[in-house]
Design an enzyme around this catalytic site. Structure first.
Site, PDB file in Angstrom:
ATOM      1  CG  ASP A   1      23.058  66.668  43.640  1.00  0.00           C
ATOM      2  OD1 ASP A   1      23.383  67.742  43.624  1.00  0.00           O
ATOM      3  OD2 ASP A   1      22.295  66.024  42.828  1.00  0.00           O
TER       4      ASP A   1
HETATM    5  C1  GLC Z   1      21.603  66.692  39.609  1.00  0.00           C
HETATM    6  C2  GLC Z   1      21.586  68.040  40.225  1.00  0.00           C
HETATM    7  C3  GLC Z   1      20.915  68.332  40.391  1.00  0.00           C
HETATM    8  C4  GLC Z   1      19.404  67.838  40.522  1.00  0.00           C
HETATM    9  C5  GLC Z   1      19.575  66.149  40.097  1.00  0.00           C
HETATM   10  C6  GLC Z   1      18.289  65.172  39.630  1.00  0.00           C
HETATM   11  O1  GLC Z   1      23.010  66.202  39.615  1.00  0.00           O
HETATM   12  O2  GLC Z   1      23.456  68.489  41.039  1.00  0.00           O
HETATM   13  O3  GLC Z   1      20.463  69.921  40.581  1.00  0.00           O
HETATM   14  O4  GLC Z   1      18.618  68.627  40.878  1.00  0.00           O
HETATM   15  O5  GLC Z   1      21.119  65.600  39.975  1.00  0.00           O
HETATM   16  O6  GLC Z   1      18.576  65.520  38.112  1.00  0.00           O
END
Ligand code: GLC
Length: 744
Positions: free
Chosen positions: A286
């Site tokens: 993430d």
């Molecule tokens: C965020 C989320 C994830 C997302 C990523 C990119 O913090 O937890 O679901 O795909 O960052 O935006």
């Protein structure tokens, strides 16, 4: 429906590829240089050929991803070829014909980051919970296909979707993105979304692996849960989604599990995901969930995402240094690269390259897609209550009061990285927070205008609800009062189930003024309803997406029969929560999921609690009856057969549900959802169904032996219309059975 694996094991592919390169007659240089473009070879063989040509620096390029939107607070500008306003970007290797990875959020459509200079106006599906509430795999598949098409048309070849964390915690701010409280329903519905998305020759993730079931302290909380209970709940949802859909990538989550961050957690990333489940894609982190270089890489992380959100570019130069120092074997870097490249071949990114990255989509596409999302919203709306058949509204109704929820302007969406910006812009701009995790978005699909369009001769009047007296007066002078209540929930914070801004008092005031009151709920998940006994009808529409207003009007006027069923239990009050606090006060950041696999209705059953509305609940405008229930064995599979008949006066859809219970107990709860189907029936029509039960749903996981185990004995199978409304029951004697953690 396990996808057949046409892939040879990595070492075999590598050998074949090496032989192919050394034995082949000396072909023309660029043809030889591009042997991996031969589509007759397997993804692994092609990847082995391509990666063999890469320098160490080129391999490192592929394992290190950037945020794709300016981050002034980090003094960060994305690489030039990133698609501004989107989620992520990983450069390609043009020399070898390996494309860049353009990454967009998320599971509800092509999202735009809040800080974007320009918004991509795209089609928003209804919330993930709404899709799950349809209990219709076809709805999930169609929705995934549509957002995948918009992603490809926009120039994205990776979509950060497949959100399948269980709704373990009713207050979780991201529940609207997920697929409910039951692992079978969540796993199957998420798998269908992923299959739809990847039919566009792009990669879908599944996320957030694992047990990222609340937003409070998401970056630091340490989930403590019995490993076997995790396998039978959150991890089972992921396992079902992964084995049915084979997503290209799994996104590991922010939190810790059993003391280690998920993105450097060997138990999760190597033992479970690879060894036990045999999954062959690549693990991306993430955005800001990477915490080390060699440790994370050796634990199974293949790609760091979202630089600069981590405190270091761990998979940037530090990774090359770690290889140079021998701290990280080059072979592991090769394996990481191989997994990414084989997935790009397997999912079609190389053979179906992006041609353009338009900011606008064609109006014809958007019009067709608006229909897809509207049908999804209609299929996922849940008619919670309808005393006296107040709904559907009569076609000749004279005066309708529409009150609250900005229903004159549009319908609510959830906040955070999954937010899709609509064509036409925010219908109610300026609501706080306007910055992250906002903005608070209303899609310009007004229920009021849609009602008016369906019934031009009806007088439809609006009151904001800010003045309860005026709202009550309007209601008193109308044939029916429609009160819209809203609950804005979002990524990065957890929510209250108490409706804000005096909405409960508004409902009570309107219901006192007009007994023919219908409450329409636009919520992120379950909410408390202290007024429910005072209103004859209530319709849960979740966040209904781009065409939500039209969907709501079609359901209220009966152009479409409500057919949704709750994918989450609705608690009466906070006393029914599995845990009082989201994080133990003054704790060390540990969160004990002591309920284990007893999530949702399993929790209520195990504590003999009665929720306000049970899992699986939902009314329709027709009536269905069940008969002929039989349970038998089909080889090692339990087979359940029964008949469903539409005994009502109009066509409709029903969702017969089968729950299993071991006579001798021994499970985390008295029963589990074992299988279900959604059927469309004309009045008087009967359908006979035959459904197989996944044996894992009859087993207990043994974390010591890493096996599923069915105990010998009697098992009851109940056919019902919800987790609390059983109609028929049969039982069967099962022999003991044990197998390794992969599905037999
Ligand atoms: C965020 C989320 C994830 C997302 C990523 C990119 O913090 O937890 O679901 O795909 O960052 O935006």
């Amino acid at each position: 429906m396990k996808k057949k694996s046409n892939q040879r094991p990595f070492h075999q592919a590598f050998l074949i590829a090496t032989l192919a390169v050394t034995m082949a007659p000396v072909a023309h240089a660029d043809e030889m240089a591009r042997r991996w473009m031969n589509q007759a070879l397997s993804p692994d063989e092609r990847a082995a050929l391509a990666v063999a040509e890469m320098t160490r620096e080129e391999k490192q390029t592929l394992v290190f991803g950037y945020f794709a939107t300016e981050a002034p607070w980090k003094n960060f500008k994305p690489p030039q070829d990133a698609l501004e306003g989107s989620g992520g970007y990983v450069p390609g290797i043009p020399r070898l014909g390996i494309p860049a990875q353009w990454e967009t959020d998320a599971g509800l459509g092509v999202a735009t980051q809040g800080g974007a200079k320009q918004k991509r106006e795209r089609t928003a599906l209804p919330s993930g919970l709404a899709t799950a509430a349809s209990w219709d795999p076809e709805v999930a598949r169609r929705g995934g296909t549509m957002i995948g098409a918009e992603a490809r048309a926009s120039g994205f070849n990776v979509i950060l979707s497949g959100s399948v964390n269980l709704v373990r915690e009713p207050r979780n701010g991201r529940n609207f993105e997920y697929a409910g409280e039951d692992p079978l329903l969540a796993g199957i519905m998420t798998a269908e979304q992923i299959l739809g998305i990847e039919s566009n020759h792009i990669i879908s993730t599944t996320k957030h692996f694992a047990l990222n079931d609340q937003e409070t302290e998401r970056n630091s909380l340490n989930v403590i849960i019995d490993p076997a209970q995790a396998r039978m709940s959150d991890l089972l949802a992921f396992q079902i989604a992964i084995e049915r859909a084979d997503p290209g990538s799994v996104m590991c989550s922010y939190n810790k599990v059993w003391g280690e961050h998920a993105c450097e957690n060997t138990a999760l990333l190597r033992d479970i995901l690879r060894r036990d489940w045999g999954w062959r894609g690549y693990v991306m982190s993430d955005w800001g969930a990477t915490h080390s270089t060699a440790k994370a890489a050796l634990a199974g992380l293949d790609q760091q995402s979202g630089n600069p959100f981590d405190d270091k570019p761990y998979f940037g130069k530090p990774l090359l240094d770690a290889v140079q120092r021998g701290e990280l074997p080059e072979s592991r870097l090769t394996e990481m690269t191989h997994r990414i490249v084989r997935t790009m071949f397997a999912k079609g990114l190389v053979d179906h390259p992006m041609k353009s990255h338009p900011m606008e989509l064609s109006s014809a596409d958007l019009k067709a897609h608006a229909e897809v999302t509207r049908r999804g919203a209609e299929a996922g709306a849940v008619l919670l209550k309808n005393d006296g058949g107040l709904l559907p509204l009569r076609a000749d109704i004279k005066r309708i009061a529409v009150i609250g929820g900005h229903a004159d302007q549009g319908v609510l969406a959830g906040g955070g990285s999954s937010l899709v910006y609509p064509v036409g812009g925010n219908a109610v701009p300026g609501l706080k927070p306007t910055g992250w995790p906002g903005p608070v978005m209303y899609y310009p699909s007004s229920p009021l205008r849609a009602l008016q369009a369906l019934s031009p001769q009806t007088q439809v009047q609006f009151a904001t609800g800010a003045d309860r007296g005026a709202a009550a007066k309007l209601a008193a002078g109308s044939d029916v009062a429609l009160v819209f209540v809203t609950q804005w929930t979002t990524e990065s914070e957890d929510a209250s189930l108490v409706l804000a801004d005096g909405q409960d008092a508004l409902v009570e005031a309107v219901a006192r003024a007009n007994p023919r009151t219908v409450v329409i709920l636009e919520t992120g998940g379950a909410v408390f309803m202290p007024w429910i006994a005072k209103v004859p009808a209530a319709l849960e529409v979740w966040y209904p997406g781009t065409s939500g207003g039209e969907a709501i009007a079609n359901l209220l006027f009966g152009k479409v029969d409500p057919s949704g069923r709750l994918p989450v239990s609705f608690p009466r009050d906070a006393s029914q929560f599995a845990r009082a606090e989201l994080v133990e006060k003054g704790g060390n950041g540990d969160v004990h999921y002591a309920e284990g696999a007893a999530v949702g209705y399993k929790w209520y059953d195990s504590r003999k609690l009665e929720p306000l509305f049970p899992f699986g609940h939902g009314l329709t405008y027709s009536k269905f009856e069940y008969s002929e229930l039989e349970v038998g064995l089909d080889g090692e599979w339990v087979n359940v057969k029964f008949a469903v008949k539409n005994v009502g006066g109009r066509a409709g859809r029903d969702v017969p549900q089968v729950y299993a219970s071991p006579a001798a107990g021994g499970w985390e709860a008295p029963k589990r959802l074992a299988t279900w189907s959604k059927v469309h029936l004309e009045p008087g029509e009967m359908s006979r169904l035959s459904l197989r039960v996944d044996p894992r749903l009859l087993a207990v996981f043994d974390a010591k032996t890493n096996e599923w185990r069915i105990a010998a004995g009697h098992y009851g199978f109940k056919l019902g219309a919800s987790a609390a409304d059983m109609k028929l029951e049969r039982s069967i004697e099962l022999a003991a059975r044990t197998w390794a953690s992969r599905r037999p």
